[in-house]
Design a protein around this motif. Structure first.
Motif, mmCIF file in Angstrom:
data_model
loop_
_atom_site.group_PDB
_atom_site.id
_atom_site.type_symbol
_atom_site.label_atom_id
_atom_site.label_comp_id
_atom_site.label_asym_id
_atom_site.label_seq_id
_atom_site.Cartn_x
_atom_site.Cartn_y
_atom_site.Cartn_z
ATOM 1 N N ALA A 70 -59.609 -60.407 17.932
ATOM 2 C CA ALA A 70 -58.608 -60.406 19.084
ATOM 3 C C ALA A 70 -58.979 -60.028 20.567
ATOM 4 O O ALA A 70 -58.352 -60.403 21.360
ATOM 5 N N CYS A 71 -60.117 -59.204 20.647
ATOM 6 C CA CYS A 71 -60.566 -58.876 21.871
ATOM 7 C C CYS A 71 -62.138 -59.260 22.135
ATOM 8 O O CYS A 71 -62.566 -59.488 23.467
ATOM 9 N N HIS A 72 -62.866 -59.341 21.309
ATOM 10 C CA HIS A 72 -64.430 -59.438 21.111
ATOM 11 C C HIS A 72 -64.809 -60.744 20.901
ATOM 12 O O HIS A 72 -64.397 -61.165 19.884
ATOM 13 N N SER A 73 -65.760 -61.578 21.609
ATOM 14 C CA SER A 73 -66.230 -62.766 21.141
ATOM 15 C C SER A 73 -67.669 -62.730 20.512
ATOM 16 O O SER A 73 -68.266 -61.464 20.289
ATOM 17 N N LEU A 74 -68.101 -63.675 19.895
ATOM 18 C CA LEU A 74 -69.420 -63.863 19.219
ATOM 19 C C LEU A 74 -70.041 -65.049 19.761
ATOM 20 O O LEU A 74 -70.102 -66.192 19.105
ATOM 21 N N ARG A 75 -70.236 -65.252 21.073
ATOM 22 C CA ARG A 75 -70.401 -66.427 21.591
ATOM 23 C C ARG A 75 -71.893 -67.097 21.181
ATOM 24 O O ARG A 75 -72.484 -68.291 21.640
ATOM 25 N N ARG A 125 -71.231 -72.786 11.711
ATOM 26 C CA ARG A 125 -72.350 -73.335 10.353
ATOM 27 C C ARG A 125 -73.295 -72.016 10.010
ATOM 28 O O ARG A 125 -73.939 -72.022 9.008
ATOM 29 N N ASP A 126 -73.277 -70.931 10.944
ATOM 30 C CA ASP A 126 -74.032 -70.044 10.603
ATOM 31 C C ASP A 126 -73.861 -69.141 9.410
ATOM 32 O O ASP A 126 -74.363 -68.276 8.679
ATOM 33 N N LEU A 127 -72.331 -69.291 9.297
ATOM 34 C CA LEU A 127 -71.641 -68.293 8.180
ATOM 35 C C LEU A 127 -72.283 -68.885 6.780
ATOM 36 O O LEU A 127 -72.087 -68.253 6.013
ATOM 37 N N GLN A 145 -59.108 -72.055 16.786
ATOM 38 C CA GLN A 145 -58.772 -72.850 17.657
ATOM 39 C C GLN A 145 -59.982 -72.621 18.917
ATOM 40 O O GLN A 145 -60.242 -71.736 19.332
ATOM 41 N N VAL A 146 -60.612 -73.922 19.287
ATOM 42 C CA VAL A 146 -61.661 -73.727 20.171
ATOM 43 C C VAL A 146 -61.415 -74.745 21.559
ATOM 44 O O VAL A 146 -60.622 -75.722 21.227
ATOM 45 N N PRO A 147 -62.149 -74.502 22.485
ATOM 46 C CA PRO A 147 -61.607 -75.197 23.795
ATOM 47 C C PRO A 147 -62.142 -76.746 23.370
ATOM 48 O O PRO A 147 -62.953 -76.980 22.834
ATOM 49 N N GLY A 148 -61.224 -77.632 24.141
ATOM 50 C CA GLY A 148 -61.730 -79.102 23.752
ATOM 51 C C GLY A 148 -61.032 -79.642 24.965
ATOM 52 O O GLY A 148 -60.406 -79.389 25.896
ATOM 53 N N VAL A 149 -61.107 -81.201 25.088
ATOM 54 C CA VAL A 149 -60.721 -82.042 25.939
ATOM 55 C C VAL A 149 -60.189 -83.112 25.393
ATOM 56 O O VAL A 149 -60.512 -83.937 24.431
ATOM 57 N N ASP A 150 -58.893 -83.584 25.825
ATOM 58 C CA ASP A 150 -57.998 -84.503 25.360
ATOM 59 C C ASP A 150 -58.729 -85.865 25.550
ATOM 60 O O ASP A 150 -59.031 -85.942 26.630
ATOM 61 N N ASP A 199 -69.368 -75.771 16.123
ATOM 62 C CA ASP A 199 -68.708 -74.869 17.169
ATOM 63 C C ASP A 199 -69.264 -73.614 17.073
ATOM 64 O O ASP A 199 -69.405 -73.030 16.031
ATOM 65 N N TYR A 200 -69.174 -73.063 18.235
ATOM 66 C CA TYR A 200 -69.577 -71.555 18.452
ATOM 67 C C TYR A 200 -68.012 -70.600 18.365
ATOM 68 O O TYR A 200 -67.091 -71.339 18.548
ATOM 69 N N PHE A 201 -67.936 -69.495 17.759
ATOM 70 C CA PHE A 201 -66.844 -68.546 17.883
ATOM 71 C C PHE A 201 -66.224 -68.726 19.403
ATOM 72 O O PHE A 201 -67.139 -68.438 20.446
#
Length: 277
Positions: A77-82, A87-89, A107-112, A127-129
């Protein structure tokens, strides 16, 4: 004459600086430092023993899975894992299908592709977290003007690594009466939280974990202490996912080098045995 005066002035200021430095160094060496609240009440991390510790350490996969669940349900909710990709999971024992399903739940950032505008989309395994906040301004607004740090390399970035994380998560408490008696002006400011394992004793993050907050599928203990250990172990993995493989590779290499050194020494003795010094 002017040059001589310039030289004398330069020598005067140089000598003055040397005298000032000597006096300051002597004072620092002989006068006791004034006590500070951080020096008096900051604590070293608690002892923490994980399966990955030591030269023969390896990861406890079940513990890492529990730690990931704690991260996903609480810390994300507050911290990233950039620095960690979905796939590392698979290294944590999840199948390819499970990883794809897990990535799609984020939900990850994308472009329409039609309008070219920024949007969000379900994640894929490559994708990365994603970051929990759009930018630093949003992060500060939601966290008492503090930006939550990325946790990918946290156990590498902090002294004592996992023990620091574990101690911080389990170390929240009320300020000791002795502290307020000795340092009346050191009361924890409103909006901050006292934690003796944090560098300046007060941090913006509220206690993130509480007993029973996360339920594990295998019925493992979900009290504060257990969850703190699990997520600390998980963050050891995010910081060094190849740790177990490095250990497995390193020991055969060390043994090989020892044997090679012995053979080289025996060859040396054999070649030069008849040569007189």
């Amino acid at each position: 004459m002017v040059r001589l005066i310039g030289i004398l002035v330069g020598l005067f200021f140089t000598g003055w600086l040397l005298v000032t430095f000597a006096v300051g160094a002597y004072s620092a060496a002989t006068e006791p430092a004034l006590p500070t609240v951080e020096h008096e009440f900051h604590k070293h991390p608690k002892a923490l023993h994980l399966a990955s510790d030591g030269p023969f350490g390896k990861f406890d996969i079940e513990q890492l899975q529990r730690g990931y669940k704690v991260y996903k349900e609480v810390c994300s909710a507050c911290h990233s894992l950039r620095h960690v990709a979905f796939r590392d999971l698979q290294q944590l024992g999840y199948s390819e299908a499970q990883v794809k399903a897990e990535a799609a739940a984020w939900q990850v950032p994308g472009v329409d592709p039609v309008t070219g505008e920024a949007n969000t989309r379900p994640g894929v395994a490559t994708d990365y977290f994603p970051k929990p906040f759009a930018n630093d301004i949003a992060a500060r607004a939601a966290n008492n003007n503090a930006i939550p740090p990325d946790l990918s390399l946290m156990t590498k970035a902090r002294h004592d690594g996992a023990a620091y994380v574990y101690s911080l998560l389990t170390g929240y408490q009320e300020q000791p009466a002795e502290l307020l008696k000795q340092f009346p002006d050191a009361k924890t400011p409103d909006g901050l939280h006292y934690n003796p394992y944090f560098a300046n004793l007060n941090l913006a993050m509220a206690p993130p974990l509480s007993d029973g907050q996360v339920t594990f599928d295998d019925g493992s203990p979900n009290n504060l202490d257990a969850m703190a250990k699990d997520v600390s172990a998980f963050l050891v993995w995010t910081a060094e996912p190849t740790l177990a493989k490095r250990h497995q590779t390193g020991w055969p290499v060390v043994i090989f080098l020892i044997i090679l050194t012995g053979l080289a020494y025996l060859a040396y003795r054999n070649v030069w045995r008849n040569v007189k010094h």
